[in-house]
Write a protein that holds these residues in place. Structure first.
Motif, PDB file in Angstrom:
ATOM      1  N   UNK A  34       0.887  -1.033  -0.039  1.00  0.00           N
ATOM      2  CA  UNK A  34      -0.077   0.068  -0.283  1.00  0.00           C
ATOM      3  C   UNK A  34       0.864   1.197   0.049  1.00  0.00           C
ATOM      4  N   UNK A  35       2.040   1.266   0.489  1.00  0.00           N
ATOM      5  CA  UNK A  35       3.010   2.403   0.491  1.00  0.00           C
ATOM      6  C   UNK A  35       3.696   2.433  -0.902  1.00  0.00           C
ATOM      7  N   UNK A  36       3.413   1.667  -1.984  1.00  0.00           N
ATOM      8  CA  UNK A  36       4.240   1.761  -3.142  1.00  0.00           C
ATOM      9  C   UNK A  36       3.084   2.543  -3.883  1.00  0.00           C
ATOM     10  N   UNK A  37       3.625   3.655  -4.760  1.00  0.00           N
ATOM     11  CA  UNK A  37       2.648   4.834  -5.350  1.00  0.00           C
ATOM     12  C   UNK A  37       2.044   4.170  -6.347  1.00  0.00           C
ATOM     13  N   UNK A  38       2.572   3.016  -7.071  1.00  0.00           N
ATOM     14  CA  UNK A  38       2.180   2.555  -8.357  1.00  0.00           C
ATOM     15  C   UNK A  38       0.970   1.611  -8.049  1.00  0.00           C
ATOM     16  N   UNK A  39       0.774   1.138  -6.738  1.00  0.00           N
ATOM     17  CA  UNK A  39      -0.469   0.289  -6.447  1.00  0.00           C
ATOM     18  C   UNK A  39      -1.626   1.090  -5.866  1.00  0.00           C
ATOM     19  N   UNK A  40      -2.565   0.875  -6.559  1.00  0.00           N
ATOM     20  CA  UNK A  40      -3.879   1.802  -6.609  1.00  0.00           C
ATOM     21  C   UNK A  40      -4.773   1.128  -5.451  1.00  0.00           C
ATOM     22  N   UNK A  41      -4.924  -0.181  -5.416  1.00  0.00           N
ATOM     23  CA  UNK A  41      -5.772  -0.836  -4.494  1.00  0.00           C
ATOM     24  C   UNK A  41      -5.550  -2.254  -4.258  1.00  0.00           C
ATOM     25  N   UNK A  42      -5.620  -2.755  -3.047  1.00  0.00           N
ATOM     26  CA  UNK A  42      -5.625  -4.236  -2.707  1.00  0.00           C
ATOM     27  C   UNK A  42      -6.674  -4.593  -1.988  1.00  0.00           C
ATOM     28  N   UNK A  43      -7.125  -5.653  -2.778  1.00  0.00           N
ATOM     29  CA  UNK A  43      -8.398  -6.350  -1.891  1.00  0.00           C
ATOM     30  C   UNK A  43      -7.811  -7.781  -1.506  1.00  0.00           C
ATOM     31  N   UNK A  44      -8.017  -8.040  -0.288  1.00  0.00           N
ATOM     32  CA  UNK A  44      -7.910  -9.387   0.529  1.00  0.00           C
ATOM     33  C   UNK A  44      -8.896 -10.033   0.901  1.00  0.00           C
ATOM     34  N   UNK A  45      -9.307 -11.428   0.278  1.00  0.00           N
ATOM     35  CA  UNK A  45     -10.351 -11.979   0.774  1.00  0.00           C
ATOM     36  C   UNK A  45      -9.879 -13.193   1.466  1.00  0.00           C
ATOM     37  N   UNK A  46      -9.733 -13.099   2.801  1.00  0.00           N
ATOM     38  CA  UNK A  46      -8.920 -14.058   3.754  1.00  0.00           C
ATOM     39  C   UNK A  46      -9.632 -15.257   3.425  1.00  0.00           C
ATOM     40  N   UNK A  47     -10.604 -15.693   3.905  1.00  0.00           N
ATOM     41  CA  UNK A  47     -11.349 -17.101   3.815  1.00  0.00           C
ATOM     42  C   UNK A  47     -11.143 -17.447   2.382  1.00  0.00           C
ATOM     43  N   UNK A  48     -11.103 -17.015   1.496  1.00  0.00           N
ATOM     44  CA  UNK A  48     -10.998 -17.657   0.110  1.00  0.00           C
ATOM     45  C   UNK A  48      -9.482 -17.476  -0.341  1.00  0.00           C
ATOM     46  N   UNK A  49      -8.496 -17.228   0.460  1.00  0.00           N
ATOM     47  CA  UNK A  49      -7.206 -17.206   0.070  1.00  0.00           C
ATOM     48  C   UNK A  49      -6.867 -16.184  -0.967  1.00  0.00           C
TER      49      UNK A  49
END
Length: 119
Positions: A34-49
């Motif tokens: 998330x601190x990298x400027x090139x990355x716009x969004x990260x979505x984590x679905x824990x139970x789905x891995x």
């Protein structure tokens, strides 16, 4: 579960056993990503891995991103066959057994083929 990777020019989605079984490590790397400027969004679905990462392809390419994720273990799988693999193997065995039974029935007759197939 086998590792699943889907990538486009601006998005990478990974589903793996490592992501499902190591949520703390995954959350730490997501915070770093998330601190990298090139990355716009990260979505984590824990139970789905599963983790989906949207990024600016002008600043970061998907191969570099996958290299980062691989070096952190995200692309590891536990080696167990998936549900689909188990179904294919089981279906293939059933189909082969049916074909052998059909061949034997035509070759030696129904009563002999039943005795042979029961062995």
């Amino acid at each position: 579960m086998n590792t699943y990777i889907h990538q486009t020019n601006q998005r990478v989605r990974i589903r793996s056993d490592y992501i499902r079984l190591n949520p703390e490590n995954v959350s730490r790397l997501i915070a770093k990503l998330g601190k990298i400027n090139a990355i716009q969004r990260v979505t984590h679905k824990r139970h789905a891995g599963s983790v989906a990462i949207q990024f600016d392809s002008n600043e970061l390419d998907s191969k570099s991103l996958l290299d980062i994720l691989d070096s952190n273990g995200w692309l590891q799988s536990d080696g167990r066959p998936s549900f689909i693999e188990n179904a294919v193997v089981s279906g293939t065995k059933t189909f082969a057994r049916g074909m052998v039974g059909l061949g034997l029935t035509r070759l030696v007759g129904p009563s002999v083929s039943r005795v042979i197939m029961s062995l």
